[in-house]
Design a protein around this motif. Structure first.
Motif, PDB file in Angstrom:
ATOM      1  N   ASN A 196       0.832  -1.208   0.000  1.00  0.00           N
ATOM      2  CA  ASN A 196       0.000   0.000   0.000  1.00  0.00           C
ATOM      3  C   ASN A 196       0.865   1.256   0.000  1.00  0.00           C
ATOM      4  N   GLY A 197       1.863   1.268   0.886  1.00  0.00           N
ATOM      5  CA  GLY A 197       2.721   2.440   1.012  1.00  0.00           C
ATOM      6  C   GLY A 197       3.525   2.716  -0.242  1.00  0.00           C
ATOM      7  N   LEU A 198       4.026   1.658  -0.871  1.00  0.00           N
ATOM      8  CA  LEU A 198       4.811   1.833  -2.097  1.00  0.00           C
ATOM      9  C   LEU A 198       3.962   2.413  -3.223  1.00  0.00           C
ATOM     10  N   ILE A 199       2.743   1.889  -3.371  1.00  0.00           N
ATOM     11  CA  ILE A 199       1.859   2.380  -4.432  1.00  0.00           C
ATOM     12  C   ILE A 199       1.461   3.836  -4.182  1.00  0.00           C
ATOM     13  N   VAL A 200       1.144   4.156  -2.929  1.00  0.00           N
ATOM     14  CA  VAL A 200       0.764   5.535  -2.587  1.00  0.00           C
ATOM     15  C   VAL A 200       1.944   6.487  -2.783  1.00  0.00           C
ATOM     16  N   SER A 201       3.123   6.075  -2.339  1.00  0.00           N
ATOM     17  CA  SER A 201       4.279   6.974  -2.319  1.00  0.00           C
ATOM     18  C   SER A 201       4.969   7.109  -3.660  1.00  0.00           C
ATOM     19  N   TYR A 202       5.153   5.995  -4.358  1.00  0.00           N
ATOM     20  CA  TYR A 202       5.963   6.022  -5.578  1.00  0.00           C
ATOM     21  C   TYR A 202       5.144   6.035  -6.874  1.00  0.00           C
ATOM     22  N   VAL A 203       3.955   5.446  -6.839  1.00  0.00           N
ATOM     23  CA  VAL A 203       3.114   5.444  -8.037  1.00  0.00           C
ATOM     24  C   VAL A 203       2.176   6.650  -8.043  1.00  0.00           C
ATOM     25  N   GLY A 204       1.822   7.110  -6.839  1.00  0.00           N
ATOM     26  CA  GLY A 204       0.969   8.290  -6.734  1.00  0.00           C
ATOM     27  C   GLY A 204      -0.518   7.994  -6.775  1.00  0.00           C
ATOM     28  N   VAL A 205      -0.903   6.743  -6.586  1.00  0.00           N
ATOM     29  CA  VAL A 205      -2.328   6.391  -6.541  1.00  0.00           C
ATOM     30  C   VAL A 205      -2.917   6.905  -5.232  1.00  0.00           C
ATOM     31  N   GLN A 206      -4.140   7.411  -5.282  1.00  0.00           N
ATOM     32  CA  GLN A 206      -4.802   7.899  -4.078  1.00  0.00           C
ATOM     33  C   GLN A 206      -4.966   6.764  -3.059  1.00  0.00           C
ATOM     34  N   PRO A 207      -4.701   7.028  -1.779  1.00  0.00           N
ATOM     35  CA  PRO A 207      -4.791   5.968  -0.759  1.00  0.00           C
ATOM     36  C   PRO A 207      -6.140   5.258  -0.732  1.00  0.00           C
ATOM     37  N   ILE A 208      -7.221   6.001  -0.925  1.00  0.00           N
ATOM     38  CA  ILE A 208      -8.544   5.381  -0.855  1.00  0.00           C
ATOM     39  C   ILE A 208      -8.737   4.376  -1.988  1.00  0.00           C
ATOM     40  N   ILE A 209      -8.086   4.618  -3.138  1.00  0.00           N
ATOM     41  CA  ILE A 209      -8.246   3.728  -4.290  1.00  0.00           C
ATOM     42  C   ILE A 209      -7.475   2.423  -4.093  1.00  0.00           C
ATOM     43  N   ILE A 210      -6.201   2.532  -3.756  1.00  0.00           N
ATOM     44  CA  ILE A 210      -5.377   1.332  -3.632  1.00  0.00           C
ATOM     45  C   ILE A 210      -5.798   0.486  -2.438  1.00  0.00           C
ATOM     46  N   THR A 211      -6.137   1.125  -1.315  1.00  0.00           N
ATOM     47  CA  THR A 211      -6.538   0.341  -0.142  1.00  0.00           C
ATOM     48  C   THR A 211      -7.922  -0.274  -0.333  1.00  0.00           C
ATOM     49  N   LEU A 212      -8.778   0.376  -1.134  1.00  0.00           N
ATOM     50  CA  LEU A 212     -10.066  -0.228  -1.474  1.00  0.00           C
ATOM     51  C   LEU A 212      -9.852  -1.488  -2.310  1.00  0.00           C
ATOM     52  N   ALA A 213      -8.934  -1.409  -3.283  1.00  0.00           N
ATOM     53  CA  ALA A 213      -8.626  -2.566  -4.119  1.00  0.00           C
ATOM     54  C   ALA A 213      -8.059  -3.713  -3.279  1.00  0.00           C
ATOM     55  N   VAL A 214      -7.161  -3.380  -2.350  1.00  0.00           N
ATOM     56  CA  VAL A 214      -6.573  -4.406  -1.479  1.00  0.00           C
ATOM     57  C   VAL A 214      -7.627  -4.970  -0.530  1.00  0.00           C
ATOM     58  N   MET A 215      -8.553  -4.141  -0.092  1.00  0.00           N
ATOM     59  CA  MET A 215      -9.637  -4.611   0.771  1.00  0.00           C
ATOM     60  C   MET A 215     -10.442  -5.700   0.072  1.00  0.00           C
ATOM     61  N   ILE A 216     -10.774  -5.462  -1.190  1.00  0.00           N
ATOM     62  CA  ILE A 216     -11.564  -6.432  -1.946  1.00  0.00           C
ATOM     63  C   ILE A 216     -10.744  -7.684  -2.243  1.00  0.00           C
ATOM     64  N   ALA A 217      -9.526  -7.482  -2.763  1.00  0.00           N
ATOM     65  CA  ALA A 217      -8.685  -8.615  -3.145  1.00  0.00           C
ATOM     66  C   ALA A 217      -8.238  -9.420  -1.929  1.00  0.00           C
TER      67      ALA A 217
END
Length: 321
Positions: free
Chosen positions: A118-139
């Protein structure tokens, strides 16, 4: 000799604005009012077992909310904590043939890797935290259900079950974990550089970067901590049930955790993490639930009260940005 009349100088005492006072003491006052109310309407509310049960009920939420507080303080959010709890339940169950310490450490490490992602995607890719953590929540919950084929996986392991059922001097072990985590994180936030960096990022990320703060590293660290606290909460729930339920464990706990953080006074826009406010927020929600349950009032009514409290907390914060 000429007399000189000296008038005494008037000293004006400026009263402290009412707003900050309300924001500071509203939560403890509401908890106190609920306690007084329960002393009148709820039988056996002050029984030792009842009080411990309330704290036991909120312990996992408070653990998750403690990690969530750090994430929100940086201006982010972590919706994956419930899925992490489910994965921790499944992973720890699969590792029960190992030493209990190895089981706990390995589970924490695996789940911390989810926070790392989560941290890598938020910090280095720039994806919004709510988007990536929502995806991880589902997966994440999907993976947990795949690993168990959707079935409840029960076990009999007294050593592991102790982290959810045992007591030390009449204090439930999960409650000890809750307060120990709060004390540890408070010390880090209050007295260590890491805590000041978290607050600086939440206040102004660009300014923190220009001041030399390793913004990306700090963000990765808070998401890893959030996942680790969620993993511990997941293991506690699993130990209490003596079973791994990938469908139910951690279900919607992200909402309860965010509510505890907001009610506790940490701004959703980032800034100073208020750890003890979060713990009190979780306890408040627990007292409300206990009040309705012990008086045979439908639980749905308590949801309305909780929502009103959250809205009230946000209203009080509006001038504190």
């Amino acid at each position: 000799m000429q007399e000189v009349n000296v008038k005494p100088q008037e000293v004006k005492v400026q009263a402290m604005p009412l707003g900050p006072i309300i924001r500071r003491y509203a939560l403890p006052v509401v908890i106190l009012v609920l306690i007084v109310l329960n002393s009148i309407i709820t039988n056996n509310f002050f029984a030792t077992e009842t009080l411990w049960n309330i704290l036991l009920h909120v312990s996992t939420t408070a653990l998750v909310a403690t990690g969530m507080t750090l994430v929100i303080a940086t201006g982010g959010i972590d919706l994956s904590v419930g899925a992490v709890m489910a994965l921790a339940a499944v992973v720890s169950t699969f590792l029960l043939n190992q030493n209990i310490i190895i089981t706990i450490i390995t589970t924490l490490a695996i789940c911390a890797c989810i926070g790392l992602f989560n941290g890598l995607i938020v910090s280095y890719v720039g994806v919004q935290p709510i988007i990536i953590t929502l995806a991880v929540m589902i997966a994440g919950r999907g993976v947990a259900q795949i690993l168990t084929d959707g079935y409840l996986v029960s076990f009999n392991n007294p050593a592991f079950e102790a982290i959810g059922k045992a007591k030390v001097a009449s204090i439930p072990v999960p409650v000890i974990f809750m307060f120990a985590a709060a004390v540890l994180v408070y010390i880090v936030v209050r007295y260590m550089t890491f805590g000041r960096y978290v607050e600086a990022i939440g206040d102004n990320e660009q300014a923190a970067h220009l001041a030399g703060v390793k913004v990306k590293r700090i963000k990765i660290a808070v998401y890893m901590l959030s996942a680790a606290f969620a993993a511990l909460a997941g293991m506690i729930e699993t130990a209490r049930l003596a079973a791994a339920d990938a469908t139910r464990i951690g279900e919607l706990i992200e909402m309860d955790a965010i509510a505890a953080v907001v009610v506790g006074g940490t701004l959703m826009t980032g800034g100073k993490p208020k750890i003890w406010g979060t713990i009190l927020g979780a306890i408040l929600m627990g007292i409300i639930t206990a009040t309705f349950n012990m008086n045979n009032i439908p639980y749905s009514y308590s949801l309305v009260i909780k929502a009103a409290i959250i809205v009230g907390a946000i209203y009080l914060q509006r001038e504190n940005k």
